[in-house]
Design an enzyme around this catalytic site. Structure first.
Site, PDB file in Angstrom:
ATOM      1  CE  LYS A  79     -11.478  -0.977  -8.546  1.00  0.00           C
ATOM      2  NZ  LYS A  79     -10.012  -1.176  -8.285  1.00  0.00           N
ATOM      3  CD  GLU A 116     -13.244   1.863   7.377  1.00  0.00           C
ATOM      4  OE1 GLU A 116     -12.538   2.651   7.499  1.00  0.00           O
ATOM      5  OE2 GLU A 116     -12.878   0.494   7.060  1.00  0.00           O
ATOM      6  CB  CYS A 149      -9.185   1.148   8.125  1.00  0.00           C
ATOM      7  SG  CYS A 149     -10.173  -0.336   8.475  1.00  0.00           S
ATOM      8  CD  GLU A 160      -4.796   5.332   7.492  1.00  0.00           C
ATOM      9  OE1 GLU A 160      -4.959   5.819   6.359  1.00  0.00           O
ATOM     10  OE2 GLU A 160      -5.558   4.543   8.013  1.00  0.00           O
TER      11      GLU A 160
HETATM   12  P1  NAD Z   1      -6.966   3.856  -2.727  1.00  0.00           P
HETATM   13  O1  NAD Z   1      -8.128   4.703  -1.730  1.00  0.00           O
HETATM   14  O2  NAD Z   1      -6.257   4.583  -3.742  1.00  0.00           O
HETATM   15  O3  NAD Z   1      -7.610   2.355  -3.181  1.00  0.00           O
HETATM   16  C1  NAD Z   1      -8.584   1.833  -2.571  1.00  0.00           C
HETATM   17  C2  NAD Z   1      -9.725   1.191  -3.586  1.00  0.00           C
HETATM   18  O4  NAD Z   1     -10.180   2.405  -4.459  1.00  0.00           O
HETATM   19  C3  NAD Z   1      -9.125   0.408  -4.777  1.00  0.00           C
HETATM   20  O5  NAD Z   1     -10.044  -0.557  -4.950  1.00  0.00           O
HETATM   21  C4  NAD Z   1      -8.846   1.275  -5.788  1.00  0.00           C
HETATM   22  O6  NAD Z   1      -8.785   0.767  -7.182  1.00  0.00           O
HETATM   23  C5  NAD Z   1      -9.827   2.129  -5.814  1.00  0.00           C
HETATM   24  N1  NAD Z   1      -9.847   3.430  -6.352  1.00  0.00           N
HETATM   25  C6  NAD Z   1      -8.764   4.189  -6.776  1.00  0.00           C
HETATM   26  N2  NAD Z   1      -8.776   5.536  -7.214  1.00  0.00           N
HETATM   27  C7  NAD Z   1     -10.156   5.435  -7.452  1.00  0.00           C
HETATM   28  C8  NAD Z   1     -11.098   6.458  -8.095  1.00  0.00           C
HETATM   29  N3  NAD Z   1     -10.413   7.529  -8.703  1.00  0.00           N
HETATM   30  N4  NAD Z   1     -12.337   6.192  -8.160  1.00  0.00           N
HETATM   31  C9  NAD Z   1     -12.829   5.165  -7.632  1.00  0.00           C
HETATM   32  N5  NAD Z   1     -12.093   4.032  -6.897  1.00  0.00           N
HETATM   33  C10 NAD Z   1     -10.777   4.443  -7.013  1.00  0.00           C
HETATM   34  O7  NAD Z   1      -6.018   3.606  -1.678  1.00  0.00           O
HETATM   35  P2  NAD Z   1      -4.467   2.638  -2.040  1.00  0.00           P
HETATM   36  O8  NAD Z   1      -3.891   3.547  -3.273  1.00  0.00           O
HETATM   37  O9  NAD Z   1      -4.525   1.230  -2.250  1.00  0.00           O
HETATM   38  O10 NAD Z   1      -3.597   2.831  -0.607  1.00  0.00           O
HETATM   39  C11 NAD Z   1      -3.397   4.353  -0.435  1.00  0.00           C
HETATM   40  C12 NAD Z   1      -3.531   4.646   0.901  1.00  0.00           C
HETATM   41  O11 NAD Z   1      -5.009   4.576   1.451  1.00  0.00           O
HETATM   42  C13 NAD Z   1      -2.916   3.674   2.137  1.00  0.00           C
HETATM   43  O12 NAD Z   1      -1.459   4.126   2.319  1.00  0.00           O
HETATM   44  C14 NAD Z   1      -3.837   3.940   3.416  1.00  0.00           C
HETATM   45  O13 NAD Z   1      -3.440   5.102   4.030  1.00  0.00           O
HETATM   46  C15 NAD Z   1      -5.043   4.059   2.744  1.00  0.00           C
HETATM   47  N6  NAD Z   1      -5.762   2.758   2.868  1.00  0.00           N
HETATM   48  C16 NAD Z   1      -6.953   2.936   3.568  1.00  0.00           C
HETATM   49  C17 NAD Z   1      -7.558   1.768   3.741  1.00  0.00           C
HETATM   50  C18 NAD Z   1      -8.641   1.727   4.742  1.00  0.00           C
HETATM   51  O14 NAD Z   1      -8.967   0.529   5.234  1.00  0.00           O
HETATM   52  N7  NAD Z   1      -9.369   2.710   5.435  1.00  0.00           N
HETATM   53  C19 NAD Z   1      -7.355   0.545   2.846  1.00  0.00           C
HETATM   54  C20 NAD Z   1      -6.472   0.874   2.035  1.00  0.00           C
HETATM   55  C21 NAD Z   1      -5.700   2.071   1.859  1.00  0.00           C
END
Ligand code: NAD
Length: 483
Positions: free
Chosen positions: A180, A255, A289, A385
């Site tokens: 996904k 992660e 990250c 972060e």
């Molecule tokens: P997020 O955690 O919401 O999304 C990451 C992934 O998880 C996406 O594919 C999203 O569709 C999916 N997701 C979202 N809600 C979900 C749920 N309830 N169940 C399963 N999957 C779900 O991150 P974001 O909204 O894209 O970004 C928000 C913050 O997250 C950023 O500001 C940053 O701080 C952090 N982030 C961290 C990393 C990393 O590499 N550690 C990567 C992206 C974002």
């Protein structure tokens, strides 16, 4: 109008080797972060599509994939790696437009994806079990077996690298996958799965369902037919993923990001350190990250380091991905708003320097890289972060204080130490709470061979390297009594 020149239809999912429209027929808009323009649409997969993808992945376990030798699995992965290499230009262009990554950075991701396929392809037939000395009359050995159907939830910041490390290791160890990708960046995931099919991966082994996290993502993590989940993203979502997986008693790799420090001592080789100090904070516009968002500097060199970092910041150019400057736009208007909100909290802090916008189109999601000084270790900007191109500089007086500040956040992903003192290098490498510690470098070139993962709120489990293959397998002990 941005020309994506795709050879597949992003409004479809790839399930069981077929491009299929989402069962409910939904789509989501696709934006170009460099100018904010709507440039197409992608599939809005839902629980129904996840059901179909999990069923295909389950069926594929008992097909040719389940009977294939590890060496043959490896050959498919290596063939896939070569195909990725041949299409690096296409993948670079697609990722630059979709994510807003400057071309050079997008290219590095595509090259890394090929390298993950090569590494895990080569490693597939080298995962060994053990024989265990035991009681007279017994022969005991262990088998490493795939979990089965694995779920992969990938964020938007490094889609190709994260797919390479997670799907690559899962396939090498004989699992099947439901991927996904993030709703903000799913194109290279679809391109990769299409290439995997062409490389000879049997139908149903890798299925891709784009869609919203709350719909497709939540359905995947809660699905009783999934046997392992690999998640990269925010802490809040990671907690939800782990809770959902716990209901099915399924192992999870999380992660989740960090607040990674670079610790600069008075004897550091500043000439070598300076490019790392800045690049580690602004690469991919800070949406990394393992970005280094905290620079801890011994007071004896604090002013010099600040001044020299500020000079570099002042020269940073920010603009559209295709202009291939130092820094591109952020991924979305939402992320731009979040990072701008953080900068609004700077209050009395000293803005030491900022990068400059160059030919940045109106409507693009730009934030000027910002270096902040005079920051106390407990300030929210030194704790949270930000996920944007913002670094804070914090002075310290001695080694103990440096360690206390370095370890003084909820996170523990990576860290670096800049000193020529060998004893201090060894002490800090042990004392710092992180999954990776770099001595006189940062990131070590991102090597696919190097186990990567966090402690604390940075998550648990290890991706990359051989270590990831242990995570994607379950250990069986066989005890034979033969008298
Ligand atoms: P997020 O955690 O919401 O999304 C990451 C992934 O998880 C996406 O594919 C999203 O569709 C999916 N997701 C979202 N809600 C979900 C749920 N309830 N169940 C399963 N999957 C779900 O991150 P974001 O909204 O894209 O970004 C928000 C913050 O997250 C950023 O500001 C940053 O701080 C952090 N982030 C961290 C990393 C990393 O590499 N550690 C990567 C992206 C974002």
């Amino acid at each position: 109008m941005t020309d994506l020149a795709l050879w597949f239809d992003p409004s479809k999912c790839l399930i069981n080797g077929e491009w299929v429209a989402p069962i409910k027929g939904g789509t989501l808009p696709l934006y170009d972060p460099s100018n904010g323009a709507e440039i197409g649409s992608i599939a809005r997969g839902t629980a129904e599509d996840i059901d179909a993808a999990v069923a295909a992945a389950e069926a594929a376990r008992s097909g040719p994939w389940g009977r294939m030798s590890a060496a043959e699995r490896g050959r498919i992965l290596m063939r896939l790696g070569r195909m990725v290499e041949e299409r690096v230009d296409d993948l670079t262009r697609i990722e630059a437009i979709d994510v807003g990554k400057p071309l050079k950075q997008a290219r590095a991701d595509a090259v890394a994806l090929a390298r993950y396929c090569e590494f895990y392809g080569g490693a597939a037939d080298k995962l060994l079990g053990e024989t265990i000395p035991y009681l007279d009359g017994y022969t005991v050995y262990t088998l490493r077996e795939p979990h089965g159907v694995t779920g992969h939830i990938v964020p938007w910041n490094y889609p190709m690298q994260i797919i390479g490390r997670s799907v690559g290791a899962a396939l090498a160890t004989g699992n099947t996958c439901v991927l996904k990708p993030a709703e903000d960046a799913c194109l290279t995931a679809l391109a990769f799965a299409d290439m995997a099919k062409a490389a000879g991966l049997p139908d149903g082994v890798l299925n891709v369902v784009p869609g919203l996290g709350a719909e497709a993502g939540a359905a995947l993590t809660a699905h009783p037919g999934v046997h392992h989940i690999s998640f990269t993203g925010s802490v809040g979502t990671g907690i939800m993923v782990q809770e959902a997986a716990a209901k099915n008693v399924v192992p999870v790799t999380l992660e989740l990001g960090g607040k990674s420090p670079q610790v600069v001592f008075g004897d550091a080789d500043l000439e070598r350190a300076l490019p790392f100090l800045v690049n580690a904070g602004i690469q991919n516009a800070g949406q990394t990250c393992s970005a280094s968002s905290r620079i801890l500097v011994h007071r004896s060199v604090h002013d010099e380091v600040l001044e020299r970092m500020a000079a570099r910041y002042g020269a940073l150019q920010v603009g559209p991905a295709m202009a291939d400057l130092d820094v591109g736009p952020l991924i979305s208007a939402k992320q731009q708003g979040l990072v701008s909100g953080f900068l609004g909290m700077a209050g009395d802090l000293e803005t030491a320097a900022q990068g400059v916008l160059r030919d940045a189109p109106n409507g693009g999601y730009y934030v000027r890289p910002t270096l902040l000084a005079g920051v106390k270790p407990h300030h929210p900007l030194a704790q949270k972060e930000i996920f944007g191109p913002v670094q804070v500089v914090i002075p310290f007086d001695d080694e103990d204080e440096a360690v206390a500040i370095a370890n003084g956040t909820d996170y523990g992903l990576v860290a670096s130490v800049w000193t020529q003192d060998g004893g201090r290098q060894m002490r800090l490498a042990r004392a710092i709470c992180a999954g990776q510690v770099f001595l006189n470098n940062y990131g070590a070139g991102g090597g696919v061979e190097l186990p990567f993962g966090g402690r604390g709120k940075s998550g648990h489990g290890r991706e990359k390297g051989f270590e990831a293959m242990y995570g994607f397998t379950t250990l069986k002990t066989v005890a034979a009594w033969h008298g």
